[in-house]
Design an enzyme around this catalytic site. Sequence first.
Site, PDB file in Angstrom:
ATOM      1  N   PRO A  92       0.810  -1.227   0.000  1.00  0.00           N
ATOM      2  CA  PRO A  92       0.000   0.000   0.000  1.00  0.00           C
ATOM      3  C   PRO A  92       0.838   1.270   0.000  1.00  0.00           C
ATOM      4  CG  PRO A  92      -0.147  -1.122   2.132  1.00  0.00           C
ATOM      5  CD  PRO A  92       0.673  -2.003   1.243  1.00  0.00           C
ATOM      6  N   PHE A  93       2.138   1.135   0.286  1.00  0.00           N
ATOM      7  CA  PHE A  93       2.992   2.324   0.366  1.00  0.00           C
ATOM      8  C   PHE A  93       3.881   2.520  -0.868  1.00  0.00           C
ATOM      9  CE2 PHE A  93       2.014   1.033   4.715  1.00  0.00           C
ATOM     10  CZ  PHE A  93       1.350   2.176   5.127  1.00  0.00           C
ATOM     11  N   ASP A 137       9.972  -2.015  -7.982  1.00  0.00           N
ATOM     12  CA  ASP A 137      11.055  -2.995  -8.105  1.00  0.00           C
ATOM     13  C   ASP A 137      11.442  -3.589  -6.754  1.00  0.00           C
ATOM     14  OD1 ASP A 137      11.117  -2.545 -10.798  1.00  0.00           O
ATOM     15  OD2 ASP A 137      12.746  -1.105 -10.720  1.00  0.00           O
ATOM     16  N   GLU A 187      11.677  -8.341  -3.207  1.00  0.00           N
ATOM     17  CA  GLU A 187      11.325  -9.047  -1.966  1.00  0.00           C
ATOM     18  C   GLU A 187      10.645 -10.388  -2.276  1.00  0.00           C
ATOM     19  OE1 GLU A 187       9.333  -6.543   1.078  1.00  0.00           O
ATOM     20  OE2 GLU A 187       8.321  -8.395   1.613  1.00  0.00           O
ATOM     21  N   ARG A 222      13.208  12.118  -4.701  1.00  0.00           N
ATOM     22  CA  ARG A 222      14.476  11.991  -3.966  1.00  0.00           C
ATOM     23  C   ARG A 222      15.590  11.454  -4.867  1.00  0.00           C
ATOM     24  NH1 ARG A 222      11.271   7.664  -2.485  1.00  0.00           N
ATOM     25  NH2 ARG A 222      12.199   5.581  -2.343  1.00  0.00           N
TER      26      ARG A 222
HETATM   27  N1  LIG Z   1       3.473  -2.369   4.154  1.00  0.00           N
HETATM   28  C1  LIG Z   1       4.715  -1.976   3.959  1.00  0.00           C
HETATM   29  N2  LIG Z   1       5.256  -0.993   4.716  1.00  0.00           N
HETATM   30  C2  LIG Z   1       6.502  -0.570   4.500  1.00  0.00           C
HETATM   31  N3  LIG Z   1       7.333  -1.081   3.550  1.00  0.00           N
HETATM   32  C3  LIG Z   1       6.858  -2.053   2.769  1.00  0.00           C
HETATM   33  C4  LIG Z   1       5.534  -2.551   2.924  1.00  0.00           C
HETATM   34  N4  LIG Z   1       5.325  -3.517   2.021  1.00  0.00           N
HETATM   35  C5  LIG Z   1       6.481  -3.635   1.323  1.00  0.00           C
HETATM   36  N5  LIG Z   1       7.402  -2.763   1.771  1.00  0.00           N
HETATM   37  C6  LIG Z   1       8.769  -2.520   1.287  1.00  0.00           C
HETATM   38  O1  LIG Z   1       8.810  -1.277   0.581  1.00  0.00           O
HETATM   39  C7  LIG Z   1       9.912  -1.268  -0.301  1.00  0.00           C
HETATM   40  C8  LIG Z   1       9.626  -0.439  -1.527  1.00  0.00           C
HETATM   41  O2  LIG Z   1       8.520  -0.976  -2.159  1.00  0.00           O
HETATM   42  P1  LIG Z   1       8.164  -0.755  -3.683  1.00  0.00           P
HETATM   43  O3  LIG Z   1       9.274  -1.164  -4.546  1.00  0.00           O
HETATM   44  O4  LIG Z   1       6.853  -1.427  -3.908  1.00  0.00           O
HETATM   45  O5  LIG Z   1       7.895   0.814  -3.767  1.00  0.00           O
HETATM   46  P2  LIG Z   1       8.668   1.970  -4.466  1.00  0.00           P
HETATM   47  O6  LIG Z   1       7.894   3.198  -4.220  1.00  0.00           O
HETATM   48  O7  LIG Z   1       8.946   1.653  -5.881  1.00  0.00           O
HETATM   49  O8  LIG Z   1       9.960   2.025  -3.693  1.00  0.00           O
HETATM   50  P3  LIG Z   1      11.423   2.067  -4.228  1.00  0.00           P
HETATM   51  O9  LIG Z   1      11.429   2.921  -5.441  1.00  0.00           O
HETATM   52  O10 LIG Z   1      12.148   2.650  -3.081  1.00  0.00           O
HETATM   53  O11 LIG Z   1      11.764   0.634  -4.544  1.00  0.00           O
HETATM   54  C9  LIG Z   1      10.203  -2.711  -0.603  1.00  0.00           C
HETATM   55  O12 LIG Z   1      11.521  -2.967  -0.238  1.00  0.00           O
HETATM   56  C10 LIG Z   1       9.243  -3.511   0.273  1.00  0.00           C
HETATM   57  O13 LIG Z   1       9.936  -4.536   0.919  1.00  0.00           O
END
Ligand SMILES: Nc1ncnc2c1ncn2[C@@H]1O[C@H](COP(=O)(O)OP(=O)(O)OP(=O)(O)O)[C@@H](O)[C@H]1O
Length: 544
Positions: free
Chosen positions: A112-113, A172, A177, A284
Amino acid sequence: MYLSGHEASLDLREVVGVKAVKIPAKSSTLSFGKNAKVDENVPYCIEMQPIGPLGFSVVIITRPGNHRWRCKQVSFQCKDSSLCHQWITAIKEALKSEAFCRPKKLVVFVNPFSGKKKAVKLYRDKVLPLFELADIHVTYIETERQNHARDLLVQNSLDLKRIDGLVCVGGDGMFSEVLNGLLTFTAHDLHIEEMDRFEPVAPDIRIGIIPAGSTNTIVYTTTGTSDVVTSTLHIILGDQIGIDVNSVNVNDQFVRYSVTLLGYGYMGDLLKDSDNKRWMGPSRYSWSGTKSFLANNAYYGEIKYRLSSNSDSHPTDAVKCYSGCDICSMAGQSNSRSTSKVEISAGRDTDLQLDEQSDFMKHSNSQSSDLSGSYSDSNWRTVIGKFVAVNSVTMSCSCDLSPPGMSPYCHLGDGCMDLIMVSQCSRIEFLKFLLRTAKGEERKNLDFIQMHRVKEFSFRPLTEDSDLLSISSEENIPQSKKVKLKRQTSRTSVWNCDGEVIDQPKISVRVHCQLVKLFARGVEDPSLQDDQKRNCCSPSFDNS
Ligand SMILES: Nc1ncnc2c1ncn2[C@@H]1O[C@H](COP(=O)(O)OP(=O)(O)OP(=O)(O)O)[C@@H](O)[C@H]1O
């Protein structure tokens, strides 16, 4: 699909689903009657002939451009409801055929984040209705924390043997993960210890990705776009593509698997800085990228790499990896014949590589040599130098910001990675490299860059006293110079491993050919017609 005279034929490979509908009186639809039949010689085609009023809609794929896929309804009228239901049932049954490899049961992880925090809404609004149309049974899991999905996989809480695939809705990081969780579960299930130089085992199930993150490189590289509907359709059609996976060891201990980028220097510094600025959201990366660029730090290191035995294949060979790529198909076939076979050195490229290196050596005060001991394979090389960046990519790493990607001719499943070493250079020179990379322009004439297609590599920072001799050309280094060199060599960067920081600089990386299968077709060659795109992609329907 074609319509000719009184007959219509739908290519079931590109049918998303079928549903009963009320046909408006004046719609220009087709219906079919007694002579309609399933052609047994062409199991994925159903011929239909026109007649009467009640109806159903078959939802098929269209290609509006830019690699995006959309749905289009083709409606058919039947003379009575029982015939209508017979057709719906017949089409649904045909779609369930094993030949299509369509997923029937999926576990969906939603972060969700991710990205702009819209993953849950995107899933509910755009993905779920299509999964329902395609009769896919979904187990939905909204992640509650980092590594939630990984832990569920490793602890086998999901009964993976009963499902066809995992889907992650996120970026990604989320994919990484899930990939790591699935591969670790697979190894543990077979009582294999993940350790230095172990052979990982390919999982039985596929992974799909719905792009909802800040970075959606894997989706973009495997479908040609970061579009939610397109990715959903790739999953529904049961497309599959084998992608190479790296095992990464730190100080001779296995730490994780990676599929996109390993970057030391510029990319490592950028990530480390951006991790402290998560509050800025996706911007960022631009902020930290500019900061790392202005710092223009360079780090001493020794890189050992084993060249691919295919000397015709090179990061600058201009051979794009499209759906149905011959190079990946051949690598996949030889990999499945023998995963443990030791690669036999072709030898032919040795002199060529040494010639290519000479300019780079001058620039970086580097050296190259064949090695002994565990690196005795004649395809091993060593480079010692001061690097602004050392990047290794296992796929082109195309994305919205840079559609050609960091290495435009890198293949998804050839069992190799592209190693790109950027020696110490001025900011202007590095900017030139970055701009050319972003635009996919030629970089081989930049004499501070060296690019190789490799099977494995290791990196070691030159922090030992004994390393000073290999850096300096002098045998007796004056004390004042020694102090200066010591100060310079003690400074190290971190590794950016698929967007995760690895703090220890000493790593070794090995690629495993097509270790994991994704629900994706690969990027379709834009020069092909739609029917050629359909025919070049899926091994299940290879007509040869
Ligand atoms: N509920 C959660 N709360 C916090 N972190 C989470 C949650 N679920 C997954 N994550 C972690 O959040 C990280 C980033 O997730 P994701 O790749 O989906 O988003 P992103 O916005 O593309 O982030 P990034 O560009 O930093 O990879 C992953 O390493 C994942 O393990």
